[in-house]
Design an enzyme around this catalytic site. Sequence first.
Site, PDB file in Angstrom:
ATOM      1  CB  SER A  97     -34.673 -15.159  70.878  1.00  0.00           C
ATOM      2  OG  SER A  97     -33.621 -14.872  69.985  1.00  0.00           O
ATOM      3  CD  GLU A 139     -26.018 -33.074  75.559  1.00  0.00           C
ATOM      4  OE1 GLU A 139     -24.862 -33.510  75.696  1.00  0.00           O
ATOM      5  OE2 GLU A 139     -27.041 -33.785  75.661  1.00  0.00           O
ATOM      6  N   GLY A 143     -22.846 -28.751  70.124  1.00  0.00           N
ATOM      7  CA  GLY A 143     -23.734 -27.772  69.526  1.00  0.00           C
ATOM      8  C   GLY A 143     -24.008 -28.130  68.080  1.00  0.00           C
ATOM      9  NE  ARG A 254     -30.712 -24.400  61.428  1.00  0.00           N
ATOM     10  CZ  ARG A 254     -30.333 -25.669  61.289  1.00  0.00           C
ATOM     11  NH1 ARG A 254     -30.893 -26.428  60.354  1.00  0.00           N
ATOM     12  NH2 ARG A 254     -29.439 -26.182  62.097  1.00  0.00           N
ATOM     13  CG  LEU A 349     -25.430   6.494  64.436  1.00  0.00           C
ATOM     14  CD1 LEU A 349     -25.763   5.979  63.043  1.00  0.00           C
ATOM     15  CD2 LEU A 349     -26.255   5.736  65.466  1.00  0.00           C
ATOM     16  CD  GLU A 374     -32.335 -21.930  66.402  1.00  0.00           C
ATOM     17  OE1 GLU A 374     -32.290 -23.127  66.110  1.00  0.00           O
ATOM     18  OE2 GLU A 374     -32.937 -21.495  67.395  1.00  0.00           O
TER      19      GLU A 374
END
Length: 395
Positions: A97, A139, A143, A254, A349, A374
């Site tokens: 990011s 905002e 979005g 993206r 796990l 995104e």
Amino acid sequence: MSSTQTPTALFGIDTLLGEEERAMQQTVARFAADRLRPDLAAWYEAGDLPARELAKELGDLGVLGMHLQGYGCAGTSATAYGLACLELEAADSGLRSLVSVQGSLAMFAIHRWGSEEQKQEWLPRMAAGEAIGCFGLTEPDFGSDPGGMRTRARRDGQDWVLNGTKMWITNAPIADVAVVWANTDEGEGSRGVRGFLVPTDTPGFSAPEIAQKLSLRASVTGEIVLDDVRLPASAMLPEAAGLSGPLSCLNEARFGIIFGAVGAARDCLEVALSYVGDREIFDKPLAAYQLTQAKLADMSLELGKAMLLAIHLGRLKDAGTLRPEQVSLGKLNNVREAIAIARECRTLLGANGITLEYPVLRHANNLESVLTYEGTSEVHQLTIGKALTGVGAFR
């Protein structure tokens, strides 16, 4: 046991890559192994990382804005950039990011829509990691519908005055420049949206950090608050008018996610494969059970398909023919499959999967954010649906 193959080797992925692409991937993988992985669990647990220090090192590595041409950028292929994103996100989504926002959002916005003076001022320093950028579009209430943004830019003589709030902005608290998108009165509806370069030391600008995140903890996230921020006319990105400006930047970011999500999934699967080979239950390795092998086979199949899709889209981007709806195909599929793989690996796990000793749940938590930012899955489904039917169903 008989000899083993990795999921990517099973698909023969390396045969699809050129020598320079493999070299770039290996370079970033070594950086991640040597510099990032030893501290990732601590950074994640602390909810912090030395972002400015890492940005300089990533600049030295040549990955910041690496797919852009000129101004100190490496000018690599899009596929090579994607592979760098893959290796960064195999370490942690927060690190990818940092690079994505710097290169594909902030730097791309300046490179594509900025003036020559803006490019010369910012891009060389950003490519070197000496200046950090952020991208202010989302905002608190807008979005998926950026056209409804409430941030306003009004003319006052020769200046612009900005007021508004942006939310969930990666790098904002440490940025030197913010690319801020605002509604103006110079155009009807969303056509009045313009972009501005806002140095973060401008009076009226603040970027409080968002704390208590359960995802992307090894990343710096903040708000942007604009309180009568006064900018000269030269701060506006001259070539961007309307939502096509910010949306083009989102498509760039993206694209990196399409590869990055594969990296997170691959890391989870590699850890799970190692674990089930060592973990014994009822006097034999967990890997020797049919249910375990069924899970591994299904996950490897989805990982391989996601990687093939990423490379195909990378080739289209390098040829200049990649369309936005195809980016949506990649983002929707690869993030959706990556988070499913991370969750399934956690089951293999057992209780160990919930600790930071292993990266699996850290990846799963991070991918919860990647799934949303995104463009949410729903937005990408509707983008694909519109391409298939010719009918927009966003409203």
